[in-house]
Design an enzyme around this catalytic site. Structure first.
Site, PDB file in Angstrom:
ATOM      1  N   GLU A  98       1.240  -0.280  -4.949  1.00 42.32           N
ATOM      2  CA  GLU A  98       0.280   0.748  -5.350  1.00 42.32           C
ATOM      3  C   GLU A  98       1.070   2.007  -5.737  1.00 42.32           C
ATOM      4  OE1 GLU A  98      -3.471   3.302  -3.512  1.00 42.32           O
ATOM      5  OE2 GLU A  98      -1.816   2.664  -2.241  1.00 42.32           O
TER       6      GLU A  98
ATOM      7  N   ASP B  80       0.842  -1.195   0.000  1.00 43.52           N
ATOM      8  CA  ASP B  80       0.000   0.000   0.000  1.00 43.52           C
ATOM      9  C   ASP B  80       0.882   1.252   0.000  1.00 43.52           C
ATOM     10  OD1 ASP B  80      -2.709   1.214   0.359  1.00 43.52           O
ATOM     11  OD2 ASP B  80      -1.809   1.941   2.210  1.00 43.52           O
TER      12      ASP B  80
END
Length: 448
Positions: A238, A202
């Protein structure tokens, strides 16, 4: 002590199993993002996931997290639950109130392995909850106290503000701190021991590359060499594209997200036009080391920019990324309920999403992808606006985004015979170098 035990167990486990084939299989297959599904729910649906042709699942973050809104389990609510609390780590240990326990995670992974499904875990190493008093004191002390646990955030400049400062008000962990890397590394080893085959990172572009500005401690920016060191795991990050995303550089270490391509496909699906020349290019300098999607949990759950898409519009765009050779497609499992609206209200955290992942077209496309593994792409349109994706001389995907039935007739190099489309059983025939048939309105046909 528990960290040493986990590390020892990992060494025993890794001596018994090889991840080499798993990593390659994830890249060539397709991933189901079981967004907010509990470990128990994933386990209960694992045979359906296999039957739908997915080769991997991705969980939501499994780390200990802030218990928000009195532990409520609504996906999105003003008072008693929210999905994003599992993106607010309080410790890097397995299990939280939203998804389940460490033992349930192990049981889920075991069921996945029995069905040849790989497990990808969403990890959140960039930040913690803003409620620092809820963060594990053991972790903070292990990393040298608060002054060493977080970045100082005083550097100036565009990249510095991205990599060494808060994102959305969430305190930025000093990911270059060797003690933090050791602590996080034990978490990753435990995930591997429990059955994980890969990780999604993330906020990956908010973690420094080697040549990025250093924080005040002047520690080397070595997080990505650390995260990939001695791990034959499937790892992607990401990296949402903008003028400072540097996806090409991140792509030297990990696969990255093709966010601009997803936006392009959403627009094509909404406009019911898939121009072959316009959708071939991934618009990403890390290509082909990419994870592709039609929508992600961010595009659906944050600003809701993709939430207005209908189920067919999602499937039509999915057909493009699943049918083509390059990239690793990820299918976002939306909550249950009425299509084309955000948070329809039928699902809670822990529940399975809607049944679209099991739609006949999705199943046929996933299996087509596996069958066509080594075949090259060819994209083209006819005069009616149908999109054709040919894989060598072996298979063909036909996408009719229009709201009317259309004739199919063009030169084909497929073997001459009668075909039944693998999704709906629609009939086509290849004779004397021509394929002929009819494709109903807003249908996807898969032929091989």
């Amino acid at each position: 002590m528990k960290k040493m035990v986990y590390a020892a167990l990992f060494l025993l486990y890794s001596s018994m199993f090889s991840f080499a084939d798993t990593k390659a299989n994830i890249k060539s297959g397709s991933i189901l993002h079981c967004w907010c599904w509990s470990f128990k729910t994933i386990k209960a649906n694992i045979e359906r996931i296999k039957d739908a042709g997915f080769t991997a699942i991705q969980t939501s973050p499994v780390n200990a997290c802030l218990i928000g809104d009195n532990g409520g389990m609504e996906l999105m609510s003003s008072s008693n639950g929210k999905w994003y609390y599992h993106y607010q780590p309080t410790d890097f240990t397995i299990g939280n109130y939203q998804l389940g326990t460490r033992d349930e995670f192990i049981s889920m992974c075991k069921a996945a392995k029995e069905n040849n499904i790989a497990v990808i875990v969403d990890i959140v190493p960039n930040h913690t909850t803003p409620m620092i008093d809820k963060v594990s004191k053991e972790m903070i002390e292990y990393c040298g106290g608060l002054e060493n646990f977080y970045h100082k955030g005083k550097n100036q400049g565009i990249r510095s503000s991205i990599i060494n400062s808060k994102v959305g008000g969430l305190p930025d962990i000093n990911t270059e701190n060797p003690k933090f890397q050791e602590y996080l590394g034990n978490f990753l080893k435990d995930l591997e021991y429990c059955g994980a085959d890969g990780f999604r990172i993330d906020c990956a572009k908010h973690i420094a590359l080697p040549d990025d500005p250093k924080d005040d401690e002047k520690l080397p920016n070595n997080f990505y060499s650390f995260i990939t060191r001695n791990r034959n795991m499937f790892v992607y990050g990401e990296v949402l594209q903008d003028v400072n995303s540097r996806e090409e550089e991140y792509g030297k270490y990990i696969s990255v997200t093709a966010s601009n391509y997803g936006k392009l496909l959403r627009s094509a699906a909404k406009n019911k036009k898939f121009p072959a020349k316009g959708i071939v290019n991934f618009q990403n300098k890390a290509s082909p080391n990419l994870v592709t999607w039609v929508e992600s949990h961010d595009t659906y759950a944050n600003k809701g920019e993709s939430a207005c898409l209908t189920d067919f519009e999602i499937r039509s765009a999915w057909a493009v990324i699943a049918a083509r050779k390059e990239g690793t497609p990820l299918f976002f499992s939306r909550p249950k309920g009425k299509e084309a609206i955000q948070f329809p209200g039928e699902s809670k955290i822990g529940d399975a999403g809607n049944d679209e992942f099991f739609n006949p077209e999705i199943k046929a496309l996933n299996r087509f992808r596996l069958e066509m593994k080594d075949e090259m792409n060819m994209f083209f349109n006819d005069e009616n606006g149908i999109l054709y994706i040919r894989r060598g001389n072996k298979g063909l995907v036909i996408i009719n985004p229009k709201e009317k039935e259309l004739n199919v007739e063009f030169k084909s190099s497929l073997p001459e015979k009668k075909y039944s489309d693998r999704a709906w059983g629609i009939k086509f025939k290849v004779n004397k170098g021509l394929i002929k048939g009819k494709i109903p309105a807003q249908k996807i046909c898969v032929i091989y």
